[in-house]
Enzyme design. Structure first.
Site, PDB file in Angstrom:
ATOM      1  CB  THR A 100       3.313  -7.344   9.983  1.00 39.48           C
ATOM      2  OG1 THR A 100       3.359  -6.082   9.313  1.00 39.48           O
ATOM      3  CG2 THR A 100       3.163  -8.430   8.976  1.00 39.48           C
ATOM      4  CE  LYS A 147       0.239  -3.425   3.264  1.00 40.06           C
ATOM      5  NZ  LYS A 147      -0.443  -2.435   4.151  1.00 40.06           N
ATOM      6  CB  THR A 176      -6.047  13.085  -1.398  1.00 37.42           C
ATOM      7  OG1 THR A 176      -4.782  13.245  -0.729  1.00 37.42           O
ATOM      8  CG2 THR A 176      -7.136  13.644  -0.505  1.00 37.42           C
ATOM      9  CB  THR A 212      -0.976  -0.001   1.193  1.00 37.74           C
ATOM     10  OG1 THR A 212      -0.259  -0.247   2.399  1.00 37.74           O
ATOM     11  CG2 THR A 212      -2.042  -1.064   1.010  1.00 37.74           C
TER      12      THR A 212
END
Length: 405
Positions: free
Chosen positions: A189, A178, A405, A152
């Site tokens: 995690t 990740k 955004t 991400t």
């Protein structure tokens, strides 16, 4: 700005475990954001999951389904499917059902995983539309591609691999993870997947993962926020031509445990090294505690302090902030006159006050480094714990201010 984290090293294929990657365009067109993993029939699978009470819909389903046979793991990025209530559970089930139908397996054998923005409906149709492409892409060699597919805000993919030989047979352990923000796992995690071709009984595998997570994923923190979606999975396909490990003893188990621990540690520390906006990789080592818990309490008080983390970013050896954090950690009857604090090998505080030998130049030299160790000697007992964290930079604020955004 990853600290000491470079390109992925070789990630060895694990016989019996395949990975396929496809694009659903959840946040932007063309982004590889759906990963399907296939476990060989008869694999043992264990998982550890977030302790956040607002756990995501996929976590709820995965926790239930991991108790039975598991054939597929379905991961999407860009949408957490958390804070979505009953509709979120239905959406997670629907994507699993779609994959099960395409793969010809029972829906209960498909486990869902999601990561991304909290509180938005899962784009089910987009995910369904990418499933066949992910299935067509399945390969034991696609670990590196999957490491990218689950990212991400990560700036680099994270993975590690180990191999050892037992009775002439090579055993492989490979894993990816990740995470870069909302990291204080409380179990694992944000997302982690580790596989081995050893054959391991379910109970042994579950305990092995729990112990490995407690010494790796449960010892990292970036911002003190436990995610709604934390999951870590350990899969044993049983394809190595060796006897099943049925108890936590013996040479084969010891070798496997070491390999799993090393992989977990490497991918967990990689998360810290790639922490959002991180410019420093910080080890907080607490020794001489009466209990392991008080060592952890002191370590996390230091690792979570915004004042210490901003001083680390500024390379400012403001050691008084460290003493203040230790003092408010909640350790009962803490005798500060027994406490020594070190920056690297430099003693900055001795017996509760500034060390006579300490100079500001010494502290500044350590704080200017990219990798820093803060060592705290409590002088209360024989327990020790180590935590890994980051500094707190302008970039961390910017990334999280602009996340949606």
């Amino acid at each position: 700005m990853a600290v000491g984290l470079g390109p992925l090293s070789t990630l060895h294929p694990v016989p019996g475990f395949e990975l396929g990657i496809a694009s659903a365009g959840i946040k932007r067109p063309g982004r590889k954001d759906v990963v399907v993993m296939r476990c060989a029939e008869g694999s043992s699978v264990a998982g550890v999951f977030t302790l956040n009470a607002f756990c995501a819909a996929p976590v709820i389903l995965a926790k239930k389904r991991v108790q039975g046979p598991v054939r597929y793991l379905l991961t999407n990025t860009g949408n957490a499917n958390a804070g979505t209530g009953e509709p979120g559970l239905q959406d997670a089930s629907r994507t699993c059902a779609a994959l099960a139908q395409l793969a010809g397996v029972e829906e209960s054998t498909v486990l869902p995983f999601s990561t991304g923005v909290i509180g938005e409906p899962l784009p089910v149709e987009k995910i369904e539309g990418a499933l066949q492409a992910a299935l067509d892409d399945l390969s034991e060699k696609h670990w590196a591609e999957a490491a990218v597919g689950i990212m991400t805000t990560d700036t680099l993919p994270k993975g590690a691999s180990r191999q050892f030989v037992h009775d002439g047979v090579t055993v492989t352990v490979t894993g990816i993870s990740k995470g870069a923000g909302m990291i204080k796992p409380n179990m694992a995690t944000m997302l982690g997947y580790i596989a081995t071709d050893a054959k391991v009984a379910q109970g042994v595998l579950r305990d092995l993962l729990r112990d490995a997570a407690n010494k790796s994923f449960n010892r990292i923190t970036i911002d003190g926020d436990t995610s709604t979606n934390d999951c870590c999975m350990l899969i044993a396909t049983g394809k190595a031509a060796l006897p099943e490990i049925t108890q936590a003893s013996g040479a084969l188990f010891a070798a496997l445990k070491q390999a799993v621990f090393e992989v977990c540690m490497e991918v967990a520390q990689a998360i810290v090294r790639d922490g959002e906006g991180a410019t420093k990789f910080v080890t907080v080592q607490v020794n001489g505690g009466a209990t392991h818990q008080e060592c952890l309490d002191v370590g996390y008080a230091v690792a979570h302090s915004p004042l210490i983390k901003t001083a680390l970013f500024a390379s400012d050896p403001n050691w008084g902030r460290i003493l203040a954090a230790v003092g408010r950690a909640g350790v009962a009857q803490l005798d500060v006159s027994k406490i020594d604090v070190f920056l690297g090998e430099v003693c900055i505080a001795s017996r509760g006050c500034r060390a006579a030998s300490y100079t500001e130049a010494q502290g500044s030299a350590v704080m200017a480094e990219a990798e820093i160790t803060i060592r705290i000697e409590l002088g209360r007992g024989s327990c020790s714990e180590t935590i890994w964290t980051t500094d707190l930079s302008h970039e961390y604020v910017k990334i999280n201010a602009e996340y949606r955004t």
